[in-house]
Design an enzyme around this catalytic site. Sequence first.
Site, PDB file in Angstrom:
ATOM      1  N   SER A   1       0.825  -1.207   0.000  1.00  0.00           N
ATOM      2  CA  SER A   1       0.000   0.000   0.000  1.00  0.00           C
ATOM      3  C   SER A   1       0.853   1.248   0.000  1.00  0.00           C
ATOM      4  O   SER A   1       1.949   1.275   0.547  1.00  0.00           O
ATOM      5  CB  SER A   1      -0.898   0.018   1.236  1.00  0.00           C
ATOM      6  OG  SER A   1      -1.584   1.254   1.300  1.00  0.00           O
TER       7      SER A   1
ATOM      8  N   LYS B   1      -4.271  -6.834   3.716  1.00  0.00           N
ATOM      9  CA  LYS B   1      -4.318  -5.698   2.780  1.00  0.00           C
ATOM     10  C   LYS B   1      -5.763  -5.383   2.389  1.00  0.00           C
ATOM     11  O   LYS B   1      -6.145  -4.221   2.246  1.00  0.00           O
ATOM     12  CB  LYS B   1      -3.479  -6.002   1.523  1.00  0.00           C
ATOM     13  CG  LYS B   1      -3.596  -4.942   0.415  1.00  0.00           C
ATOM     14  CD  LYS B   1      -3.045  -3.631   0.883  1.00  0.00           C
ATOM     15  CE  LYS B   1      -3.044  -2.443  -0.044  1.00  0.00           C
ATOM     16  NZ  LYS B   1      -3.762  -2.327  -1.242  1.00  0.00           N
TER      17      LYS B   1
ATOM     18  N   HIS C   1      -7.223  -3.485   5.125  1.00  0.00           N
ATOM     19  CA  HIS C   1      -6.663  -2.126   5.017  1.00  0.00           C
ATOM     20  C   HIS C   1      -7.496  -1.315   4.020  1.00  0.00           C
ATOM     21  O   HIS C   1      -7.883  -0.179   4.276  1.00  0.00           O
ATOM     22  CB  HIS C   1      -5.197  -2.200   4.564  1.00  0.00           C
ATOM     23  CG  HIS C   1      -4.661  -0.894   4.045  1.00  0.00           C
ATOM     24  ND1 HIS C   1      -4.963  -0.415   2.787  1.00  0.00           N
ATOM     25  CD2 HIS C   1      -3.861   0.051   4.614  1.00  0.00           C
ATOM     26  CE1 HIS C   1      -4.384   0.756   2.607  1.00  0.00           C
ATOM     27  NE2 HIS C   1      -3.704   1.056   3.700  1.00  0.00           N
ATOM     28  N   ASN C   2      -7.762  -1.912   2.871  1.00  0.00           N
ATOM     29  CA  ASN C   2      -8.510  -1.177   1.851  1.00  0.00           C
ATOM     30  C   ASN C   2      -9.948  -0.916   2.283  1.00  0.00           C
ATOM     31  O   ASN C   2     -10.493   0.145   2.015  1.00  0.00           O
ATOM     32  CB  ASN C   2      -8.487  -1.937   0.523  1.00  0.00           C
ATOM     33  CG  ASN C   2      -7.191  -1.721  -0.223  1.00  0.00           C
ATOM     34  OD1 ASN C   2      -6.158  -1.470   0.396  1.00  0.00           O
ATOM     35  ND2 ASN C   2      -7.216  -1.830  -1.535  1.00  0.00           N
TER      36      ASN C   2
ATOM     37  N   GLU D   1      -9.789   1.890   4.445  1.00  0.00           N
ATOM     38  CA  GLU D   1      -9.566   3.073   3.580  1.00  0.00           C
ATOM     39  C   GLU D   1     -10.923   3.580   3.050  1.00  0.00           C
ATOM     40  O   GLU D   1     -11.213   4.774   3.092  1.00  0.00           O
ATOM     41  CB  GLU D   1      -8.639   2.638   2.439  1.00  0.00           C
ATOM     42  CG  GLU D   1      -8.380   3.642   1.352  1.00  0.00           C
ATOM     43  CD  GLU D   1      -7.506   3.011   0.235  1.00  0.00           C
ATOM     44  OE1 GLU D   1      -6.407   2.518   0.539  1.00  0.00           O
ATOM     45  OE2 GLU D   1      -7.945   3.011  -0.927  1.00  0.00           O
TER      46      GLU D   1
HETATM   47  C1  6PG Z   1      -3.299   1.343  -1.488  1.00  0.00           C
HETATM   48  C2  6PG Z   1      -4.652   1.483  -2.156  1.00  0.00           C
HETATM   49  C3  6PG Z   1      -4.712   0.806  -3.465  1.00  0.00           C
HETATM   50  C4  6PG Z   1      -6.093   0.820  -4.130  1.00  0.00           C
HETATM   51  C5  6PG Z   1      -6.555   2.160  -4.545  1.00  0.00           C
HETATM   52  C6  6PG Z   1      -7.833   2.156  -5.350  1.00  0.00           C
HETATM   53  O1  6PG Z   1      -3.299   0.795  -0.403  1.00  0.00           O
HETATM   54  O2  6PG Z   1      -2.301   1.815  -2.036  1.00  0.00           O
HETATM   55  O3  6PG Z   1      -5.601   0.876  -1.330  1.00  0.00           O
HETATM   56  O4  6PG Z   1      -4.348  -0.528  -3.244  1.00  0.00           O
HETATM   57  O5  6PG Z   1      -6.017   0.066  -5.262  1.00  0.00           O
HETATM   58  O6  6PG Z   1      -6.721   2.969  -3.439  1.00  0.00           O
HETATM   59  O7  6PG Z   1      -8.845   1.433  -4.761  1.00  0.00           O
HETATM   60  P1  6PG Z   1     -10.352   1.600  -5.274  1.00  0.00           P
HETATM   61  O8  6PG Z   1     -10.289   1.747  -6.756  1.00  0.00           O
HETATM   62  O9  6PG Z   1     -11.075   0.370  -4.881  1.00  0.00           O
HETATM   63  O10 6PG Z   1     -10.850   2.849  -4.629  1.00  0.00           O
END
Ligand code: 6PG
Length: 476
Positions: free
Chosen positions: A128, A183, A186-187, A190
């Site tokens: 990430s 991960k 994590h997302n 996010e």
């Molecule tokens: C990271 C991000 C990355 C992710 C983008 C787009 O940790 O660097 O999570 O892995 O791919 O943020 O995610 P979405 O297209 O689902 O918003």
Amino acid sequence: MSCDIAVIGLGVMGRNIALNMADQGHKVAVYNRSQGKVDLMMEQVTDNQTVVALEDIRELQLQLQAPRKVLLMLTAGAAVDAVIENLLQALEPGDIIIDGGNSNFHDTQRRWESLKQKGMLFVGAGISGGEDGARYGPSIMPGGDKAAWPLIKPLLQSIAAKTDDGEVCCQWVGEGGAGHYVKMIHNGIEYGDMQLIVESWQLMQVIGFNEQQIADAFRNWNEGVLQSYLIEITADILQQKDDDGVLRVHRILDSAGQKGTGRWTAIDSLELGAPLTLISEAVYARVLSAYKDERVKAAKKLAVTREAFTGELDSVLANTQDALYASKIISYTQGFMQMRLAAKEYGWNLEYGNIALLWRAGCIIRSLFLTDIKQAFESNPDLESLMMDDFFAEALQRSEQGWRAICSLGIQQVVPMPAMNAALIFYDGYRTETLPANLLQAQRDYFGAHTYHRIDKPDNESFHTRWTGDGIEEKV
Ligand code: 6PG
């Protein structure tokens, strides 16, 4: 030339990771199916870096030191399987394949099992940090075949982010798909953090803060408990104007994209029975945003009426900070609850304090707050729920009034705030000793004889009432 590692897939992430490795003195072989990306990469290589462009994947056999290490930076899905299949022609038992993309953990688990049969060491490493993270220090979450870890640890740790205290944000996560699972969570988090921020922004606009006040609020919040990369970039975004002075963000189509990791997190929550309400709402909020045409029609037919806000803006500001903070505690509580369930279900030994450390720097959800989470799990590694840690329990109590006020204000002012409300509802549900599920159980028993347990009888005894007959209860 005997290279230390090969990077396959030179999109934004792959190219920057390869350059990061070369910066750290590693000799890197690179390969990409289309030559354009190879050329773009090679243009950025400096004299003190060693990067060798391969024309054919089979060259890996001779170009890499054994055991060979290959990092795949590909779009998740079929491309990963296809490249692994090709790699098998060039690699030997004992060689290591690392998938650094956003693969679904089920796929990682499957690939780990099948490559094990062939004697290959497979690692699924969540990475990430976006473009900058990849270039200067991402957070790395490796899992898979543990025998690979001592062989790749020095290299991966050399390119990973470090906290201000010098701790490395790259540690072994667990067997099989564990790295990609962490991960994925994590997302999901996010998604939740982003949704909470955008909800607050919309509320502030509706009740009458001006653009500068809003941008300043985010800047100020970034100095306190909410300090985080996502708050910081939001403050930046909210300063950016088009040439005519209109904020750029107002010209961006309000239809959110998503690549799948948030959705997978929500799907897995349902599979596991984890109450991941906030992140799931964040996924649905993106889904609803994409119904742009229908929303435009509905905005006319079902027009919103709202009374002008007459309260104090200052107190709304303070309350919004509390609401964001408390909701964030709930979001992480739910994410860690799900990881506990996943660890049990999939047979991983996850260390939650370590996971908080991995997210402390380099990644998209990096924040000050993760230090407190790490602390909570260090003082009690078996903590069932973050909310039960004294520090977070007190923080929730302190924030509750403001948080509740903001959720009410959102409802009065017709501002949809699904994530923030989901957080508060979860908090209330979790601390309600008796939920109305007793009546629900009775309903199930009424129409389907699904039986129920009694609070005054042992757990292993089930009962059924003949609701439509004589009302007699039977032990079944
Ligand atoms: C990271 C991000 C990355 C992710 C983008 C787009 O940790 O660097 O999570 O892995 O791919 O943020 O995610 P979405 O297209 O689902 O918003």
